[in-house]
Design an enzyme around this catalytic site. Structure first.
Site, short mmCIF file in Angstrom:
data_model
loop_
_atom_site.label_atom_id
_atom_site.label_comp_id
_atom_site.label_asym_id
_atom_site.label_seq_id
_atom_site.Cartn_x
_atom_site.Cartn_y
_atom_site.Cartn_z
N THR A 42 -53.55 100.00 58.81
CA THR A 42 -54.77 100.82 58.84
C THR A 42 -54.94 101.58 57.52
O THR A 42 -56.01 101.59 56.93
CB THR A 42 -54.69 101.83 60.01
N GLY A 182 -63.98 112.78 61.32
CA GLY A 182 -65.36 113.25 61.41
C GLY A 182 -65.80 113.95 60.14
O GLY A 182 -66.89 113.68 59.62
N MET A 310 -50.17 111.68 63.38
CA MET A 310 -50.44 110.31 62.94
C MET A 310 -50.80 110.33 61.46
O MET A 310 -51.96 110.38 61.08
CB MET A 310 -51.56 109.71 63.78
N HIS A 435 -50.38 127.97 32.68
CA HIS A 435 -51.67 128.64 32.66
C HIS A 435 -52.60 127.89 31.71
O HIS A 435 -52.18 127.53 30.61
CB HIS A 435 -51.50 130.08 32.16
P1 NAI Z 1 -58.61 114.50 65.17
O1 NAI Z 1 -57.58 114.76 66.19
O2 NAI Z 1 -58.43 114.98 63.79
O3 NAI Z 1 -60.01 115.08 65.66
C1 NAI Z 1 -60.59 114.74 66.89
C2 NAI Z 1 -61.61 115.77 67.27
O4 NAI Z 1 -62.34 115.28 68.38
C3 NAI Z 1 -61.01 117.11 67.71
O5 NAI Z 1 -61.63 118.15 66.98
C4 NAI Z 1 -61.32 117.19 69.19
O6 NAI Z 1 -61.59 118.51 69.63
C5 NAI Z 1 -62.57 116.33 69.29
N1 NAI Z 1 -62.82 115.71 70.60
C6 NAI Z 1 -61.94 115.06 71.39
N2 NAI Z 1 -62.58 114.57 72.48
C7 NAI Z 1 -63.88 114.89 72.36
C8 NAI Z 1 -65.05 114.66 73.15
N3 NAI Z 1 -64.98 113.93 74.29
N4 NAI Z 1 -66.23 115.15 72.71
C9 NAI Z 1 -66.30 115.86 71.56
N5 NAI Z 1 -65.24 116.10 70.78
C10 NAI Z 1 -64.04 115.63 71.16
O7 NAI Z 1 -58.81 112.89 65.23
P2 NAI Z 1 -59.56 111.91 64.24
O8 NAI Z 1 -60.42 112.64 63.29
O9 NAI Z 1 -60.16 110.86 65.10
O10 NAI Z 1 -58.35 111.28 63.42
C11 NAI Z 1 -57.39 110.48 64.12
C12 NAI Z 1 -56.04 110.56 63.48
O11 NAI Z 1 -56.04 109.97 62.22
C13 NAI Z 1 -55.56 111.98 63.34
O12 NAI Z 1 -54.31 112.08 63.94
C14 NAI Z 1 -55.46 112.21 61.88
O13 NAI Z 1 -54.31 112.94 61.54
C15 NAI Z 1 -55.40 110.81 61.28
N6 NAI Z 1 -56.14 110.80 60.03
C16 NAI Z 1 -55.61 111.44 58.97
C17 NAI Z 1 -56.30 111.53 57.80
C18 NAI Z 1 -55.72 112.30 56.67
O14 NAI Z 1 -54.52 112.55 56.68
N7 NAI Z 1 -56.50 112.72 55.70
C19 NAI Z 1 -57.62 110.92 57.63
C20 NAI Z 1 -58.11 110.32 58.83
C21 NAI Z 1 -57.38 110.25 59.97
#
Ligand code: NAI
Length: 456
Positions: A42, A182, A310, A435
């Site tokens: 992924t 998101g 993750m 700096h």
């Molecule tokens: P996330 O866990 O960051 O966010 C999911 C969001 O969805 C939460 O704010 C939650 O409150 C909300 N939510 C859950 N169910 C819902 C519902 N039925 N209706 C409305 N809101 C709801 O998960 P995300 O963004 O999908 O990312 C998945 C994984 O991928 C995470 O564990 C993340 O760490 C990883 N990831 C890491 C990145 C990075 O390190 N920069 C970039 C993208 C993903």
């Protein structure tokens, strides 16, 4: 069936391919099995790397469109060539996935393509071939969570993979979930011209990060034009129509794309794990011991399919620790010092405990320093945000560092290294920082723990 391999790794994402390389370095005969045509999982194919490519491109476009006047640069309105932007992203991915294939060759790792299933400890099957192996390492990753009332059609209701390759800029992108994906993908499409609305059940975006970051993110990204509807329950999704309920009132939003980004789940279905007797929890997460071994001797698991955040780098560390332990060495992962980063602009990064977590454990001291008091940040015209250092009130040991600001992803490395060495806030404060750099704000926040920041 002869014992062909010492280790067979299933899954070639950062957890799997790094484990394969380390195992080969340690003298093991390694087989790596990947279901997809390209290696990298992924992260390289449809996650970290392509999203960062699009975040960078869309940031450049947005900056030229809006951000250069105050630098005294006047430019004609730039024109977006989305197809070229997406093509560039694909070429970055291609370069890196080919790079991983090259690394496998260099390390004499046998790569097999196809869907692997575990027959039992010591036997893996792929494309009709039975592979005999002393050990099996599951590094199968995760997939997007699908909401039962919003099944992905990959046209209107889309997942993060679809959001990386939209053929045109949506007019209105509705994002369910104001978490990492998101905000990152919402930022990309907002910068390229879409109206973006993020809906979340939680009261803040990035709810798992330190509260100060969640608050700053809400304010900053709202100012950037992202629209947030928080504390809202999504009750129905029909094509682009999303019905939500907030404060007892229902409302329907209409978009042309609906990105569902409500988390990811362990990709442990159809691997033969139940038949092999491997224990999973109710959500399909593989249960492991401190050596990454499942309940079945000889079957190990790492990365997104086991408990914990993750994150690609967490999986990499686990891969290395797991195979070093297998080789009789002392592999170890310090779960208290795993940074997490959100690659928005500005970026958000954190390592260690949040303020709420630290407070729950004992007395703490906090030092905070704003980038608007940092010379380099002002000179670059990017002075939003802050650094926050949390230290133990008695010992001064750093318990957590949280950064919201330009280049937070790079700045967090210093804090991570020092926390790995159990440094105190004073240790960080007494290190000389070049700096003018943004890193001076990290030093100043450490100084602020003892109320002795200089430029405050
Ligand atoms: P996330 O866990 O960051 O966010 C999911 C969001 O969805 C939460 O704010 C939650 O409150 C909300 N939510 C859950 N169910 C819902 C519902 N039925 N209706 C409305 N809101 C709801 O998960 P995300 O963004 O999908 O990312 C998945 C994984 O991928 C995470 O564990 C993340 O760490 C990883 N990831 C890491 C990145 C990075 O390190 N920069 C970039 C993208 C993903």
């Amino acid at each position: 069936m002869p014992d062909t391999f010492d280790l067979t790794v299933i899954g070639s994402g950062p957890a799997g391919y790094v484990a394969a390389i380390r195992a080969a370095q340690l003298g093991m005969k390694v087989c790596l099995i990947e279901k997809d045509k390209t290696l990298g999982g992924t992260c390289l194919n449809v996650g970290c790397i392509p999203s960062k490519a699009l975040l960078e491109s869309s940031h450049k476009y947005h900056e030229i469109l809006h951000g250069l006047d105050n630098h005294g640069i006047e430019v004609a309105k730039p024109k977006l060539n989305l197809a070229a932007m997406i093509k560039r992203k694909a070429s970055v991915v291609e370069q890196l996935t080919k790079g991983v294939a090259g690394l496998m060759k260099k390390n004499k790792v046998t790569v097999k393509t196809g869907w692997a299933t575990v027959k039992k400890a010591g036997v893996v099957s792929v494309e009709g071939e039975q592979i005999a192996t002393k050990n099996i390492l599951l590094a199968v990753g995760s997939t997007p969570v699908e909401l039962p009332f919003a099944r992905f059609d990959h046209k209107t209701i889309i997942d993060s993979t679809d959001a990386l390759a939209l053929p045109e800029v949506p007019k209105h992108l509705i994002v369910i979930g104001a978490g990492v994906i998101g905000l990152e993908m919402g930022s990309v499409w907002k910068r390229l011209g879409a109206k973006v609305t993020l809906v979340d059940v939680a009261a803040k975006p990035l709810a798992v990060m330190d509260d100060s970051i969640a608050d700053a993110a809400l304010e900053t990204f709202t100012n950037q034009g992202l629209e947030f509807i928080l504390g809202a329950k999504v009750t129905e999704v029909k094509g682009g129509k999303v019905t939500i309920e907030k404060d007892g009132k229902a409302q329907t939003l209409e978009g042309d794309k609906v990105l569902v980004a409500v988390g990811r789940k362990a990709a442990t279905a159809n691997l033969g794990l139940a038949e092999a007797g491997v224990t999973l929890d109710a959500r399909g997460v593989v249960q492991i011991d401190q050596n990454y071994q499942t309940n079945i001797p000889g079957i190990y698991a790492i990365g997104d399919c086991v408990p914990g955040p993750m994150l690609a780098h967490k999986g990499e560390e686990e891969g290395i620790a797991c195979v070093e332990l297998l080789a009789g060495q002392h592999g170890h992962v310090n779960y208290g010092a795993i940074p997490s980063v959100v690659y928005t602009h500005p970026e958000a990064a954190g390592v260690g405990l949040t303020e709420a977590e630290a407070k729950a454990k004992g007395d703490i001291k906090i030092g905070k320093f704003a980038f608007r008091a940092n010379g380099r940040a002002l000179a670059s015209g990017d002075a939003t945000g802050f650094v926050k250092v949390i230290a133990d009130a008695q010992t001064d040991e750093m318990l957590g560092v949280h950064i919201f600001g330009h280049n937070a992803s790079e700045l967090i490395a210093e804090a991570t290294v020092l926390m790995e060495f159990k440094a105190s806030a004073e240790d960080m404060a007494r290190c000389c920082h070049a700096h003018p750099t943004l890193a001076e704000a990290v030093k100043e926040a450490a100084l602020a723990v003892a109320n002795r920041a200089i430029h405050f």
